[in-house]
Scaffold this motif. Structure first.
Motif, short mmCIF file in Angstrom:
data_model
loop_
_atom_site.label_atom_id
_atom_site.label_comp_id
_atom_site.label_asym_id
_atom_site.label_seq_id
_atom_site.Cartn_x
_atom_site.Cartn_y
_atom_site.Cartn_z
N ASP A 88 92.46 133.33 -5.75
CA ASP A 88 92.91 133.12 -6.98
C ASP A 88 92.39 132.33 -7.78
O ASP A 88 91.97 131.96 -8.78
CB ASP A 88 93.95 133.74 -7.54
N ALA A 92 88.79 131.28 -10.12
CA ALA A 92 89.53 131.05 -11.88
C ALA A 92 88.97 129.62 -12.09
O ALA A 92 88.36 129.64 -13.09
CB ALA A 92 90.40 130.38 -11.85
N GLU A 108 90.26 138.86 -15.46
CA GLU A 108 91.46 140.26 -14.45
C GLU A 108 92.41 139.03 -13.66
O GLU A 108 93.28 139.83 -13.25
CB GLU A 108 90.49 140.09 -13.66
N ILE A 109 91.98 137.72 -13.41
CA ILE A 109 93.39 137.20 -12.68
C ILE A 109 94.46 136.36 -13.18
O ILE A 109 96.02 137.03 -13.17
CB ILE A 109 92.75 135.85 -12.57
N ARG A 113 97.53 140.31 -12.16
CA ARG A 113 98.64 139.50 -11.46
C ARG A 113 100.21 139.92 -12.22
O ARG A 113 100.09 139.08 -13.08
CB ARG A 113 98.38 138.12 -11.14
N LEU A 118 101.18 134.84 -10.70
CA LEU A 118 100.13 134.00 -11.81
C LEU A 118 100.49 132.41 -11.85
O LEU A 118 100.13 132.14 -11.79
CB LEU A 118 99.95 134.56 -13.38
N VAL A 121 99.26 131.24 -8.19
CA VAL A 121 98.11 131.05 -9.00
C VAL A 121 98.01 129.25 -9.74
O VAL A 121 96.94 128.57 -8.58
CB VAL A 121 97.15 131.85 -9.49
N THR A 270 90.03 140.59 -3.12
CA THR A 270 91.54 140.88 -4.05
C THR A 270 92.27 142.18 -4.06
O THR A 270 92.91 142.17 -4.56
CB THR A 270 90.67 140.03 -5.41
#
Length: 314
Positions: A88, A92, A108-109, A113, A118, A121, A270
């Motif tokens: 991710d 990103a 989306e991320i 999540r 997150l 990430v 993913t």
């Protein structure tokens, strides 16, 4: 809900490393062997393989993969082999550096999540790129999009099921008022979308539908070509029906004369360990064609075989 198929008896990480090394050596690369191993290992197993490979051969597995294969197949294998948070972070970073209004990867991320995911990430991003994700978004994204996306990726939402009904009613009214006045980038809209839990947002959107007679996304279609409004709708869809959101991404990636390999690879790598089964069901229902068949018809070679492995083929 995952489509990933892991063998009942999984070889040790050392054995997998030995087989991968054999796949890389000699005159040609044994792509089928790479797929048979990496395409059927979960995140923890892939992490163990990477660790063992580095310890045994003194080199990063991802580097060996890059040296041996190329193109869409390479990208699919690399993205899949990465840890989910690291993957991710890579996606990103690409989205932030090459950002354009139609890019929904950051949405989306941020919205599909969990809070801990997150946060992981952002940690992986910091470790890999020596900058913060927020910093890069602020540097490359401008205007209302920056105002929306920075708090969206920095959120640490409550993940539990509790809902404040009174708050849902009041915030649904706030959203309706701002949307009616076309104040789409108002601080209140951004505050609600970037801070409330998924459960709270679902309650708010449900009350919006009940109170005003139609879904909130219908009111956000006032200008169908407005990319900012499309982004707001994508945020809401990612919270309310992620499987249908990703089905649309895949459908658009496959539709037409060409294939959007970047989007297709992103969704499959993913979501294979998350909800790709639901996405497949949504695709079948929407298009009357199995997603596996659609992917096979639009891709070829080792790239096709890797995607089909992640889609659940033995």
């Amino acid at each position: 809900m995952a489509t990933l198929k892991v063998p009942a008896t999984v070889p040790t990480a050392a054995d997998d490393c030995e087989q991968l090394r054999k796949a890389f050596q000699g005159w040609g690369t044994n792509e089928a062997l790479i797929i048979s191993i990496l395409g059927h290992r979960d995140a923890a197993q892939r992490r163990a393989i990477r660790r063992a490979y580095a310890e045994t051969y003194g080199e990063e597995l991802l580097r060996s993969i890059t040296d041996e294969i190329s193109g869409d197949f390479e990208r699919a294998v690399i993205l899949w082999t990465l840890d989910p948070a690291e993957r991710d972070a890579v996606l990103a970073n690409e989205a932030a550096r090459k950002w354009q209004p139609g890019n929904r990867v950051l949405v989306e991320i941020a919205c599909t999540r969990g809070s801990a995911q997150l946060f992981a990430v952002r940690q992986a991003y910091h470790e890999r790129f020596k900058r913060s994700l927020e910093e890069d978004i602020a540097a490359h994204v401008k205007g209302d999009f920056r105002k929306l996306l920075v708090p969206l990726v920095t959120a640490y939402r409550y993940d539990g099921p509790e809902v404040n009904t009174r708050l849902a009613h009041s915030e649904a009214k706030i959203l309706h008022e701002k949307i009616q006045h076309k104040s789409y980038s108002d601080d209140e809209i951004i505050r609600i979308l970037t801070t409330r839990s998924k459960a709270q947002l679902l309650a708010t959107f449900n009350y919006y539908n009940d109170a005003f007679g139609h879904p909130i996304n219908k009111d956000l279609k006032a200008d169908p070509k407005d990319e900012y409004l499309k982004t707001l709708r994508a945020i809401i869809r990612c919270f309310t029906c992620p499987d249908r959101y990703f089905e649309k991404v895949v459908r658009q990636a496959i539709a037409g004369l060409g294939t959007d390999e970047s989007s297709l690879t992103r969704v499959i790598t993913t979501r294979a360990e998350v909800d790709l089964k639901l996405i497949k069901e949504a695709y079948q229902k929407r298009n009357s064609v199995p997603l596996d068949r659609a992917v096979a018809g639009d891709t070829s070679g080792d790239y096709e075989n890797m995607l089909l492995a992640l889609l659940g083929q033995e």
